[in-house]
Design a protein around this motif. Sequence first.
Motif, PDB file in Angstrom:
ATOM      1  N   VAL A  83       2.788  -5.863  18.315  1.00 12.64           N
ATOM      2  CA  VAL A  83       3.510  -6.891  17.566  1.00 12.64           C
ATOM      3  C   VAL A  83       4.645  -6.276  16.761  1.00 12.64           C
ATOM      4  N   MET A  84       4.392  -5.149  16.114  1.00 13.09           N
ATOM      5  CA  MET A  84       5.420  -4.525  15.290  1.00 13.09           C
ATOM      6  C   MET A  84       6.590  -4.024  16.126  1.00 13.09           C
ATOM      7  N   ARG A  85       6.308  -3.488  17.292  1.00 12.27           N
ATOM      8  CA  ARG A  85       7.391  -3.000  18.143  1.00 12.27           C
ATOM      9  C   ARG A  85       8.307  -4.142  18.563  1.00 12.27           C
ATOM     10  N   GLN A  86       7.716  -5.290  18.894  1.00  7.00           N
ATOM     11  CA  GLN A  86       8.531  -6.441  19.265  1.00  7.00           C
ATOM     12  C   GLN A  86       9.440  -6.881  18.124  1.00  7.00           C
ATOM     13  N   ALA A  87       8.989  -6.659  16.889  1.00  2.24           N
ATOM     14  CA  ALA A  87       9.785  -7.045  15.721  1.00  2.24           C
ATOM     15  C   ALA A  87      10.734  -5.937  15.281  1.00  2.24           C
ATOM     16  N   GLY A  88      10.747  -4.807  16.002  1.00  2.69           N
ATOM     17  CA  GLY A  88      11.674  -3.740  15.681  1.00  2.69           C
ATOM     18  C   GLY A  88      11.171  -2.714  14.696  1.00  2.69           C
ATOM     19  N   TYR A  89       9.891  -2.713  14.408  1.00  5.08           N
ATOM     20  CA  TYR A  89       9.324  -1.748  13.467  1.00  5.08           C
ATOM     21  C   TYR A  89       8.552  -0.665  14.220  1.00  5.08           C
ATOM     22  N   SER A  90       8.462   0.499  13.607  1.00  6.60           N
ATOM     23  CA  SER A  90       7.616   1.579  14.106  1.00  6.60           C
ATOM     24  C   SER A  90       6.352   1.640  13.258  1.00  6.60           C
ATOM     25  N   LEU A  91       5.231   1.885  13.921  1.00  5.37           N
ATOM     26  CA  LEU A  91       3.951   1.956  13.223  1.00  5.37           C
ATOM     27  C   LEU A  91       3.599   3.422  12.978  1.00  5.37           C
ATOM     28  N   VAL A  92       3.298   3.756  11.734  1.00  7.31           N
ATOM     29  CA  VAL A  92       2.913   5.112  11.356  1.00  7.31           C
ATOM     30  C   VAL A  92       1.406   5.130  11.131  1.00  7.31           C
ATOM     31  N   LEU A  93       0.689   5.927  11.918  1.00 10.10           N
ATOM     32  CA  LEU A  93      -0.770   5.950  11.875  1.00 10.10           C
ATOM     33  C   LEU A  93      -1.246   6.965  10.841  1.00 10.10           C
ATOM     34  N   CYS A  94      -2.120   6.520   9.944  1.00 10.19           N
ATOM     35  CA  CYS A  94      -2.630   7.359   8.858  1.00 10.19           C
ATOM     36  C   CYS A  94      -4.152   7.358   8.913  1.00 10.19           C
ATOM     37  N   ASN A  95      -4.767   8.512   9.108  1.00 14.48           N
ATOM     38  CA  ASN A  95      -6.223   8.638   9.209  1.00 14.48           C
ATOM     39  C   ASN A  95      -6.796   9.142   7.888  1.00 14.48           C
ATOM     40  N   THR A  96      -7.813   8.446   7.354  1.00 10.22           N
ATOM     41  CA  THR A  96      -8.319   8.792   6.023  1.00 10.22           C
ATOM     42  C   THR A  96      -9.709   9.408   6.011  1.00 10.22           C
ATOM     43  N   ASP A  97     -10.456   9.321   7.091  1.00  4.00           N
ATOM     44  CA  ASP A  97     -11.857   9.768   7.099  1.00  4.00           C
ATOM     45  C   ASP A  97     -12.655   9.089   5.984  1.00  4.00           C
ATOM     46  N   ASP A  98     -12.269   7.865   5.627  1.00  3.43           N
ATOM     47  CA  ASP A  98     -12.947   7.108   4.549  1.00  3.43           C
ATOM     48  C   ASP A  98     -12.913   7.866   3.226  1.00  3.43           C
ATOM     49  N   ASN A  99     -11.850   8.615   2.990  1.00  2.00           N
ATOM     50  CA  ASN A  99     -11.709   9.426   1.783  1.00  2.00           C
ATOM     51  C   ASN A  99     -10.676   8.785   0.861  1.00  2.00           C
ATOM     52  N   PRO A 100     -11.073   8.310  -0.323  1.00  3.19           N
ATOM     53  CA  PRO A 100     -10.106   7.669  -1.228  1.00  3.19           C
ATOM     54  C   PRO A 100      -8.951   8.573  -1.630  1.00  3.19           C
ATOM     55  N   ASP A 101      -9.182   9.889  -1.706  1.00  6.18           N
ATOM     56  CA  ASP A 101      -8.092  10.803  -2.045  1.00  6.18           C
ATOM     57  C   ASP A 101      -7.029  10.817  -0.948  1.00  6.18           C
ATOM     58  N   TYR A 102      -7.462  10.780   0.317  1.00  5.59           N
ATOM     59  CA  TYR A 102      -6.507  10.707   1.421  1.00  5.59           C
ATOM     60  C   TYR A 102      -5.741   9.385   1.351  1.00  5.59           C
ATOM     61  N   GLU A 103      -6.475   8.310   1.041  1.00  6.99           N
ATOM     62  CA  GLU A 103      -5.813   7.013   0.910  1.00  6.99           C
ATOM     63  C   GLU A 103      -4.707   7.076  -0.151  1.00  6.99           C
ATOM     64  N   ALA A 104      -5.016   7.673  -1.285  1.00  9.93           N
ATOM     65  CA  ALA A 104      -4.037   7.760  -2.375  1.00  9.93           C
ATOM     66  C   ALA A 104      -2.801   8.540  -1.945  1.00  9.93           C
ATOM     67  N   SER A 105      -2.998   9.584  -1.153  1.00  9.64           N
ATOM     68  CA  SER A 105      -1.842  10.364  -0.698  1.00  9.64           C
ATOM     69  C   SER A 105      -0.962   9.532   0.229  1.00  9.64           C
ATOM     70  N   TYR A 106      -1.584   8.704   1.061  1.00  6.65           N
ATOM     71  CA  TYR A 106      -0.792   7.845   1.950  1.00  6.65           C
ATOM     72  C   TYR A 106      -0.087   6.735   1.171  1.00  6.65           C
ATOM     73  N   VAL A 107      -0.709   6.246   0.124  1.00 10.94           N
ATOM     74  CA  VAL A 107      -0.043   5.248  -0.723  1.00 10.94           C
ATOM     75  C   VAL A 107       1.251   5.835  -1.284  1.00 10.94           C
ATOM     76  N   GLN A 108       1.211   7.098  -1.679  1.00 11.02           N
ATOM     77  CA  GLN A 108       2.416   7.746  -2.192  1.00 11.02           C
ATOM     78  C   GLN A 108       3.478   7.865  -1.105  1.00 11.02           C
ATOM     79  N   VAL A 109       3.065   8.184   0.121  1.00  8.90           N
ATOM     80  CA  VAL A 109       4.010   8.272   1.237  1.00  8.90           C
ATOM     81  C   VAL A 109       4.654   6.915   1.501  1.00  8.90           C
TER      82      VAL A 109
END
Length: 334
Positions: A83-109
């Motif tokens: 769906v995103m590609r059809q709308a012209g967006y690129s999807l960036v995949l972020c893997n967290t291993d269910d770790n809130p610290d990893y989530e926080a780092s991706y929020v900053q990105v």
Amino acid sequence: MATIYEVAAHAGVSPATVSRVMNGTAVRPELETRVREAIALLEYRPSRRARSLRTNQSEMIALVIPDIQNPFFTALARGAEHVMRQAGYSLVLCNTDDNPDYEASYVQVIHDERMPGAIVAPSTTGTTFLPLLDEGRPVVAVDRHIEDPRADAVMADNFAGAVEATQWQFDQGSTRVACITGPPQVETARARAHAWHEVCARNGGALDEYLVWTDFQPGGGADALDYLLDLPIPPNGIVAANNLTAVGMLGAMVRRGINPGEITVSACEMLPYFSMPLPGLLTVPLPARAIGEHAARLLLARIEGDTSPAKNVVLNSEGEVVPAPSHSATPPAT
């Protein structure tokens, strides 16, 4: 290269209608068909640089998931990416291993890269993602809710799927049905355990020692099977609350010399790379790709300015929208 004006002229619509179709905003079906046919014929691609300069946002969308190796999330990602590609967006995949610290780092990105929004499967209550909502960036939760009224959510009907998986056990003649589920802080693990408890109670009682909380990984499924089979009275049927747990459990059964059918097994989610039917095995599909597609459309609508109240979309195993369950996701204490 074709322009949006040429696409609009070929389809007999306004450029604004072409933009709405590209961004996933609802238009009349006949108009959408004409626009998509014109896009395909003219090989139109929207100008990402122009949109980025106009909105001061990047053309990237974050998809934050707990386990890229789980085929459920792989299928979900494919649906969102389509769906995103059809709308012209690129999807960036972020893997967290269910770790809130990893989530926080991706929020900053997401913040630093000026991404206009995110699709996320939070590890717990989703509080990690509240800074994005505070900034006005739309967030759509998938598979698990965010405990904030501003966040949309798209879910499978986890309760109904686990009810089906558990009731099948009793229909097959199992009398002692166990459940191997995920971490108790994960919403889907609690919902599926709750469904198991309700069905067992209707069919003669749910034993506390037959409910095992593990990590939604093959190793957890194997360890849980060893625990259950070493009980004084082991179960004769087991519900695996996700696909990777089931894979680990089936491998442990082979290791212990248990033939297919000796213990009935039912799994929520299809087993990865596994299509051969086995006696005593049921898999209950979950609409992973449809979840990704619905979430992407919701997010695109928010990016385009939709300010309606947050939506809670629930899909059945066929990917159709159904009423949200009214039950609690928390099983009785054990």
